[in-house]
Write a protein that holds these residues in place. Structure first.
Motif, PDB file in Angstrom:
ATOM      1  N   ALA A   1      -0.465   5.104  -8.235  1.00 23.17           N
ATOM      2  CA  ALA A   1       0.033   5.291  -6.874  1.00 23.17           C
ATOM      3  C   ALA A   1      -0.826   4.544  -5.857  1.00 23.17           C
ATOM      4  O   ALA A   1      -0.317   3.765  -5.051  1.00 23.17           O
ATOM      5  CB  ALA A   1       0.080   6.782  -6.538  1.00 23.17           C
TER       6      ALA A   1
ATOM      7  N   MET B   1      -0.089   0.919  -3.856  1.00 26.23           N
ATOM      8  CA  MET B   1      -0.015   0.931  -2.397  1.00 26.23           C
ATOM      9  C   MET B   1      -0.950  -0.121  -1.806  1.00 26.23           C
ATOM     10  O   MET B   1      -0.583  -0.884  -0.915  1.00 26.23           O
ATOM     11  CB  MET B   1      -0.393   2.316  -1.884  1.00 26.23           C
ATOM     12  CG  MET B   1      -0.380   2.422  -0.383  1.00 26.23           C
ATOM     13  SD  MET B   1      -1.004   3.995   0.154  1.00 26.23           S
ATOM     14  CE  MET B   1      -2.727   3.787  -0.197  1.00 26.23           C
TER      15      MET B   1
ATOM     16  N   LEU C   1       7.330   7.551 -10.864  1.00 21.43           N
ATOM     17  CA  LEU C   1       7.333   8.132  -9.524  1.00 21.43           C
ATOM     18  C   LEU C   1       6.094   7.705  -8.747  1.00 21.43           C
ATOM     19  O   LEU C   1       6.176   7.378  -7.558  1.00 21.43           O
ATOM     20  CB  LEU C   1       7.394   9.663  -9.615  1.00 21.43           C
ATOM     21  CG  LEU C   1       8.751  10.259 -10.001  1.00 21.43           C
ATOM     22  CD1 LEU C   1       8.615  11.751 -10.300  1.00 21.43           C
ATOM     23  CD2 LEU C   1       9.775  10.046  -8.893  1.00 21.43           C
TER      24      LEU C   1
ATOM     25  N   VAL D   1       6.687   4.126  -7.575  1.00 18.87           N
ATOM     26  CA  VAL D   1       7.674   4.051  -6.486  1.00 18.87           C
ATOM     27  C   VAL D   1       7.055   4.555  -5.183  1.00 18.87           C
ATOM     28  O   VAL D   1       7.227   3.960  -4.114  1.00 18.87           O
ATOM     29  CB  VAL D   1       8.942   4.866  -6.847  1.00 18.87           C
ATOM     30  CG1 VAL D   1       9.880   4.957  -5.657  1.00 18.87           C
ATOM     31  CG2 VAL D   1       9.651   4.235  -8.026  1.00 18.87           C
ATOM     32  N   LEU D   2       6.289   5.625  -5.309  1.00 17.70           N
ATOM     33  CA  LEU D   2       5.599   6.181  -4.140  1.00 17.70           C
ATOM     34  C   LEU D   2       4.617   5.158  -3.568  1.00 17.70           C
ATOM     35  O   LEU D   2       4.567   4.916  -2.357  1.00 17.70           O
ATOM     36  CB  LEU D   2       4.857   7.459  -4.550  1.00 17.70           C
ATOM     37  CG  LEU D   2       4.043   8.156  -3.466  1.00 17.70           C
ATOM     38  CD1 LEU D   2       4.944   8.698  -2.381  1.00 17.70           C
ATOM     39  CD2 LEU D   2       3.209   9.284  -4.083  1.00 17.70           C
TER      40      LEU D   2
ATOM     41  N   SER E   1       6.477   2.309  -1.825  1.00 17.81           N
ATOM     42  CA  SER E   1       7.044   2.698  -0.529  1.00 17.81           C
ATOM     43  C   SER E   1       5.958   2.795   0.533  1.00 17.81           C
ATOM     44  O   SER E   1       6.104   2.262   1.635  1.00 17.81           O
ATOM     45  CB  SER E   1       7.769   4.041  -0.637  1.00 17.81           C
ATOM     46  OG  SER E   1       8.616   4.049  -1.754  1.00 17.81           O
ATOM     47  N   ALA E   2       4.860   3.477   0.186  1.00 19.96           N
ATOM     48  CA  ALA E   2       3.762   3.612   1.144  1.00 19.96           C
ATOM     49  C   ALA E   2       3.169   2.234   1.439  1.00 19.96           C
ATOM     50  O   ALA E   2       2.816   1.935   2.584  1.00 19.96           O
ATOM     51  CB  ALA E   2       2.690   4.541   0.595  1.00 19.96           C
TER      52      ALA E   2
ATOM     53  N   CYS F   1       2.771  13.810  -8.869  1.00 22.48           N
ATOM     54  CA  CYS F   1       2.818  12.795  -9.936  1.00 22.48           C
ATOM     55  C   CYS F   1       1.852  13.133 -11.069  1.00 22.48           C
ATOM     56  O   CYS F   1       2.222  13.110 -12.242  1.00 22.48           O
ATOM     57  CB  CYS F   1       2.499  11.405  -9.385  1.00 22.48           C
ATOM     58  SG  CYS F   1       3.682  10.835  -8.163  1.00 22.48           S
TER      59      CYS F   1
ATOM     60  N   VAL G   1       8.936  14.067  -4.659  1.00 24.52           N
ATOM     61  CA  VAL G   1       8.303  12.739  -4.631  1.00 24.52           C
ATOM     62  C   VAL G   1       9.336  11.672  -4.271  1.00 24.52           C
ATOM     63  O   VAL G   1       9.089  10.765  -3.480  1.00 24.52           O
ATOM     64  CB  VAL G   1       7.656  12.399  -5.993  1.00 24.52           C
ATOM     65  CG1 VAL G   1       6.917  11.066  -5.903  1.00 24.52           C
ATOM     66  CG2 VAL G   1       6.715  13.495  -6.434  1.00 24.52           C
TER      67      VAL G   1
ATOM     68  N   SER H   1       9.363   9.287  -1.079  1.00 28.89           N
ATOM     69  CA  SER H   1       9.340   7.832  -1.244  1.00 28.89           C
ATOM     70  C   SER H   1      10.493   7.168  -0.509  1.00 28.89           C
ATOM     71  O   SER H   1      10.311   6.129   0.135  1.00 28.89           O
ATOM     72  CB  SER H   1       9.421   7.457  -2.726  1.00 28.89           C
ATOM     73  OG  SER H   1       8.400   8.073  -3.442  1.00 28.89           O
TER      74      SER H   1
ATOM     75  N   MET I   1      10.180   4.385   2.177  1.00 27.54           N
ATOM     76  CA  MET I   1      10.818   3.097   1.880  1.00 27.54           C
ATOM     77  C   MET I   1      11.705   2.678   3.044  1.00 27.54           C
ATOM     78  O   MET I   1      11.708   1.531   3.471  1.00 27.54           O
ATOM     79  CB  MET I   1      11.649   3.238   0.596  1.00 27.54           C
ATOM     80  CG  MET I   1      12.379   1.998   0.154  1.00 27.54           C
ATOM     81  SD  MET I   1      11.388   0.923  -0.874  1.00 27.54           S
ATOM     82  CE  MET I   1      11.390   1.769  -2.435  1.00 27.54           C
TER      83      MET I   1
END
Lengths: 260, 216
Positions: free
Chosen positions: A79, A83, A151, A154-155, A158-159, A213, A235, A239, A243
């Protein structure tokens, strides 16, 4: 429709080329190259294993210490590192944006893809080596492990997109991002599980999507662990909202991305 | 063909907004070579980046038909840490071209010897431009955007550029920007002057020459 298909084909080609190139520039500089991706989490696991050992502490809920630490740090890493890398997509790749085919979003997706793939490989190597060492491999549900990692990626993506757009507006963000996000390290379940904290504290801790997560990954890995408070949906919603903000901001700052 | 409709582009500077292109409309037709003259800072490079699509206008619309190259020149485009060959491979990949063909063509054209396998960081600016030029010619474009590049290199390299341009002109168009009248004279069929955010097209070189000399 044909325009869309052609656009998608170009985008796929570009993301693939970028991911290969990133691998080369990120890991190809040193002789040990890709090993660096392994070294960092191994160092973390080693340090905390020793601390657990000296303090005579065991992992919660009958988990073995090394897999407990590994599942925590590797989920967190996917994660946070995704990011981090995505947030620097524009800053670090200006020469590439010179090619009209290459858009900032392509770089972001390529970086997220590479971080995710690296995370999965590192996970497999570390826990695979551990299983060989102890001579036993029990995975409760492999798909749930993969779900947790996906997840996390994806998180992170997006962040990262939000941060990337904000960085274009003002790159001081990159300097305050570190200290601002440092607390995440302590509240994302690297050293604890949600089940072991009092429910009054858990209520607040579960706002943190990264904890979800790591919880999901542990639920999938350990037959004896059940993540009662974790929710993939939470989550995912978190996200999708990020996003949406990230993509909106990207459109707004797009004309401000200067190539020289 | 590339057509611009009411295109405006400005950059924020410390002393306020600097308008580079001011409500510009024009059409670049197929199979015609354009030479755009402008003094330093007139916005030539910005115009090329907009034509290629690497940057977007603040207002207005740019429409392209056919494949348009990236702006070929000194600046940008290469990852300094990667070798010339790896950079070629990357570009071949994003344009969906055949690696071996692109690499071979670019190596032959750039003619930079062993440097081809060394990081681009170690190149001189002339070598970078030679590689950039060879690489872009290795890929088939309908329109080539060229930023001063032919002004580099020795006479043999310039001869090579001229030769490949003449050959390409039958199927592609070239849009070349420069602050040198000589370059434009050599390569273009039609001429334009970029000044004060506007682009004026001319068929007659003498006219541009006169205007440019008074402007510069």
């Amino acid at each position: 429709m044909r325009e869309l298909a052609r656009g998608a084909a170009v985008m796929g080609r570009v993301i693939y080329a970028l991911a290969l190139r990133e691998t080369r520039t990120r890991y190809g500089q040193h002789r040990a190259g890709y090993l660096w991706a392994l070294a960092e989490p191994l160092f973390f696991i080693g340090t905390f294993f020793l601390m657990f050992w000296f303090a005579n502490r065991t992992a919660p809920g009958g988990m073995e210490v090394i897999p407990f630490l590994a599942t925590g740090v590797l989920g967190y890493d996917i994660a946070v590192k995704t990011m981090d890398r995505v947030s620097l997509s524009v800053e670090g790749n200006r020469p590439l944006l010179f090619y009209p085919h290459v858009q900032p979003l392509d770089v972001a997706f390529a970086r997220a893809l590479l971080e995710f793939a690296t995370g999965v490989v590192v996970f497999a190597i570390i826990l695979g080596a551990y299983s060989l060492w102890v001579g036993e491999l029990v995975i409760d549900n492999f798909l749930v492990v993969l779900q947790g990692m996906t997840l996390a990626a994806v998180l992170g993506l997006s962040a990262g997109l939000v941060l990337c757009a904000v960085t274009v507006m003002n790159n001081a963000v990159q300097r305050i991002k570190g200290p601002l996000l440092r607390p995440l390290f302590w509240v994302s379940g690297l050293f604890f599980t949600a089940n072991m904290v009092p429910s009054s504290a858990r209520e607040y801790l579960m706002w943190n999507p990264v904890l979800h997560c790591t919880e999901i990954i542990r639920d999938g890995w350990f037959p004896q662990y059940h993540a009662h408070s974790a929710s993939p949906t939470y989550v995912l919603i978190f996200s999708v909202v990020l996003m949406f903000i990230g993509l909106t901001l990207e459109r707004r700052v797009r004309p401000r991305v200067q190539l020289t | 063909m590339i057509s611009l409709t009411d295109v405006t582009k400005a950059y924020p500077t410390q002393s306020g907004l600097h308008v580079v292109l001011d409500n510009l409309s024009c059409v670049f037709e197929d199979k015609v070579s354009y030479g755009i003259l402008g003094v330093n800072g007139a916005g030539k490079s910005t115009l090329l980046r907009l034509l290629g699509g690497a940057e977007h206008p603040d207002a207005g619309k740019i429409e392209r038909s056919g494949r348009v190259s990236w702006p070929i020149g000194f600046a940008g485009g290469f990852s300094l840490a990667l070798s010339g060959e790896e950079n070629c491979r990357f570009v071949a990949r994003i344009y969906g071209a055949d690696f071996d063909e692109v690499i071979e063509y670019a190596r032959d054209f750039a003619d930079i010897g062993e440097y081809f396998h060394m990081p681009v960081r170690t190149y001189s600016s002339g070598m970078r431009a030679r590689l950039a030029f060879g690489l872009s010619m290795a890929i088939d474009f309908d329109t080539y955007l060229v930023d001063e590049v032919t002004a580099v290199g020795d006479s043999r390299f310039r001869e090579k550029c001229k030769h490949v341009f003449t050959e390409r002109r039958e199927r592609s168009s070239v849009i070349i920007v420069s602050h040198e009248l000589g370059t434009i004279k050599q390569y273009a069929d039609r001429y334009a002057l970029l000044r004060r955010g506007k682009l004026e097209l001319y068929d007659d070189l003498a006219e541009v020459e006169k205007l440019y000399k008074t402007a510069a």
